[in-house]
Design a protein around this motif. Structure first.
Motif, mmCIF file in Angstrom:
data_model
loop_
_atom_site.group_PDB
_atom_site.id
_atom_site.type_symbol
_atom_site.label_atom_id
_atom_site.label_comp_id
_atom_site.label_asym_id
_atom_site.label_seq_id
_atom_site.Cartn_x
_atom_site.Cartn_y
_atom_site.Cartn_z
ATOM 1 N N THR A 22 0.558 -1.031 -0.912
ATOM 2 C CA THR A 22 1.336 -1.728 0.106
ATOM 3 C C THR A 22 2.300 -0.748 0.771
ATOM 4 O OG1 THR A 22 3.158 -2.340 -1.361
ATOM 5 C CG2 THR A 22 1.234 -3.820 -1.304
ATOM 6 N N ALA A 23 2.780 -1.135 1.950
ATOM 7 C CA ALA A 23 3.747 -0.283 2.653
ATOM 8 C C ALA A 23 5.016 -0.147 1.832
ATOM 9 C CB ALA A 23 4.047 -0.889 4.021
ATOM 10 N N ALA A 24 5.413 -1.227 1.145
ATOM 11 C CA ALA A 24 6.624 -1.173 0.321
ATOM 12 C C ALA A 24 6.430 -0.227 -0.872
ATOM 13 C CB ALA A 24 6.991 -2.572 -0.153
ATOM 14 N N VAL A 48 -5.860 -3.303 5.765
ATOM 15 C CA VAL A 48 -6.751 -4.414 5.384
ATOM 16 C C VAL A 48 -5.997 -5.733 5.242
ATOM 17 C CG1 VAL A 48 -8.472 -2.954 4.267
ATOM 18 C CG2 VAL A 48 -6.505 -3.768 2.954
ATOM 19 N N GLY A 49 -4.735 -5.721 5.452
ATOM 20 C CA GLY A 49 -3.916 -6.923 5.375
ATOM 21 C C GLY A 49 -2.517 -6.567 5.822
ATOM 22 N N ARG A 50 -1.718 -7.563 6.145
ATOM 23 C CA ARG A 50 -0.380 -7.268 6.630
ATOM 24 C C ARG A 50 0.418 -6.495 5.584
ATOM 25 N NH1 ARG A 50 3.341 -12.119 8.702
ATOM 26 N NH2 ARG A 50 3.574 -12.424 6.442
ATOM 27 N N GLY A 51 0.690 -5.229 5.889
ATOM 28 C CA GLY A 51 1.449 -4.387 4.984
ATOM 29 C C GLY A 51 0.645 -3.867 3.801
ATOM 30 N N VAL A 52 -0.692 -3.975 3.832
ATOM 31 C CA VAL A 52 -1.542 -3.501 2.726
ATOM 32 C C VAL A 52 -2.590 -2.543 3.293
ATOM 33 C CG1 VAL A 52 -3.079 -4.149 0.828
ATOM 34 C CG2 VAL A 52 -1.221 -5.696 1.511
ATOM 35 N N TYR A 53 -2.768 -1.412 2.613
ATOM 36 C CA TYR A 53 -3.671 -0.364 3.096
ATOM 37 C C TYR A 53 -4.682 0.012 2.006
ATOM 38 C CZ TYR A 53 -0.213 0.064 6.782
ATOM 39 O OH TYR A 53 0.633 -0.201 7.841
ATOM 40 N N LEU A 54 -5.850 0.403 2.491
ATOM 41 C CA LEU A 54 -6.931 0.838 1.605
ATOM 42 C C LEU A 54 -7.161 2.328 1.782
ATOM 43 C CD1 LEU A 54 -9.407 0.300 -0.281
ATOM 44 C CD2 LEU A 54 -10.730 -0.101 1.815
ATOM 45 N N LEU A 55 -7.185 3.038 0.666
ATOM 46 C CA LEU A 55 -7.535 4.455 0.692
ATOM 47 C C LEU A 55 -9.031 4.548 0.946
ATOM 48 C CD1 LEU A 55 -6.208 7.266 0.188
ATOM 49 C CD2 LEU A 55 -6.990 7.057 -2.189
ATOM 50 N N GLN A 56 -9.407 5.097 2.075
ATOM 51 C CA GLN A 56 -10.803 5.077 2.516
ATOM 52 C C GLN A 56 -11.736 5.725 1.493
ATOM 53 O OE1 GLN A 56 -12.196 3.386 4.685
ATOM 54 N NE2 GLN A 56 -11.373 3.551 6.750
ATOM 55 N N ALA A 57 -11.275 6.755 0.842
ATOM 56 C CA ALA A 57 -12.129 7.452 -0.117
ATOM 57 C C ALA A 57 -12.499 6.564 -1.303
ATOM 58 C CB ALA A 57 -11.436 8.716 -0.611
#
Length: 362
Positions: A22-24, A48-57
């Motif tokens: 998450t961004a936090a 992938v969601g508000r304030g949530v990120y996926l490491l592409q690898a």
């Protein structure tokens, strides 16, 4: 901090969160909003969601929407820091729990999560339920807290889930050995009227009703049916004249048939059974044929089967004492002229109190 260090820090924590951060959480490990934006623009992260990120690898994880919703309940807290069943933590439940367990085919358009205190969300694909859960109601699947199969089924009963869908969940849970039907019956009984059964119907009847609606069968029912059908088939094979088992199997089947027939059948049926067993005996086994012949004579007239070499005891053969002495001598002379060396299996026994004839041994 260069880009490589930024990715290293993210990967270190995302590894325990299905490749998500998450961004936090990113802020806690030293990244700011601009750095996250640049990593996203470079294709190294994906929002992938508000304030949530996926490491592409890391690649896309299964049940992504559910995991994103669960992380957003406590956006600044890493998964490893969330106590199971904590006051602010959530547990995947209901239809979403079925998906995680791999049970049934209940539609799950929203991520359903049970939380211990009332909370709200503006996310259109998330449904939060205020539910108190005991520690025994929670299990971990891929590191995600999920209601157990048993608790999930009870939750679905309370929410009046479609009977056919629910029956499929129950059947799959039993097949995967996630539940014991006996443990579910009492808790399921109060919902009998909800699904169209009389109030006095049992929990077992409700479970079977739901499983029938799903067009499935409980594993316990299938095992019982297979056992019954298998036993009936075995009995049928044993009575077929065309059945040709191996000598060892034939010997065992014959012994079982003799035991059963001698105890349960009337004398006429016993005669026929003995005759058929004699026909099944190997034609080259003369001692066995002779033993079967004598046993057959015994079923026709028990008095004709003599004890030992022909001398009957007073208790077991009182009628033989009435024979004239010449008949007795003839029988004795016949028995002394014939060598008494018969060898058969010890399951061929005299009807003299169940003891084997002393003339025969293994």
């Amino acid at each position: 901090m260069n880009r490589g260090e930024q990715l290293r820090r993210i990967a270190e924590h995302a590894a325990d969160q299905w490749g998500l951060v998450t961004a936090a959480q990113a802020k806690r490990i030293g990244l700011n909003a601009v750095q996250i934006l640049r990593l996203t623009e470079a294709g190294l992260l994906e929002n992938v969601g508000r304030g949530v990120y996926l490491l592409q690898a890391a690649g896309f994880p299964l049940h992504l929407e559910v995991k994103v919703a669960w992380l957003r309940l406590q956006p600044a807290t890493f998964a490893s820091e969330r106590p199971l069943g904590g006051k602010d933590s959530g547990v995947v439940s209901h239809a979403s729990a079925c998906q995680l367990h791999g049970l049934g085919d209940i539609p799950a358009p929203k991520a359903e999560i049970s939380v211990p205190r009332r909370r709200t969300t503006t996310e259109p694909f998330v449904h939060l339920r205020t539910v108190h859960l005991e520690p025994d109601d929670i299990t971990l699947i891929q590191g995600l807290p999920v209601t157990t199969a048993r608790r999930t089924i009870l939750d679905l009963l309370r929410s009046k889930t479609d009977g056919g869908h629910l029956g499929g969940v129950i059947a799959d849970a039993e097949r995967l050995e996630l539940i014991e039907i006996q443990d579910l019956q009492e808790s399921a009984q109060p919902y009998t009227r909800t699904y169209g059964l009389p109030a006095q119907a049992t929990g077992q009847e409700l479970i079977e009703h739901l499983v029938d609606q799903a067009g499935k069968h409980l594993r316990s029912q299938e095992v019982a049916r297979a056992s019954t059908e298998g036993f009936a088939t075995a009995l049928e094979l044993m009575t077929r004249e065309t059945y040709d088992p191996s000598p060892a199997i034939r010997q065992s089947l014959q012994a079982m048939r003799r035991m059963n027939e001698q105890m349960a059948l009337p004398n006429s049926a016993l005669q026929e059974a003995v005759r058929r067993i004699g026909e099944m005996a190997a034609t080259t086994n003369a001692p066995l044929q002779e033993a079967m012949r004598r046993l057959h004579e015994h079923t026709v007239n028990p008095r004709t089967l003599e004890e030992g070499s022909g001398a009957a005891t007073v208790e077991s053969r009182p009628a033989i004492e009435q024979q004239d002495s010449s008949s007795g001598r003839a029988a004795h002379e016949t028995s002394t002229e014939q060598p008494a060396q018969h060898h058969v299996t010890d399951d061929v026994q005299k009807d003299t109190g169940g003891k084997p004839d002393s003339e025969y041994d293994q």
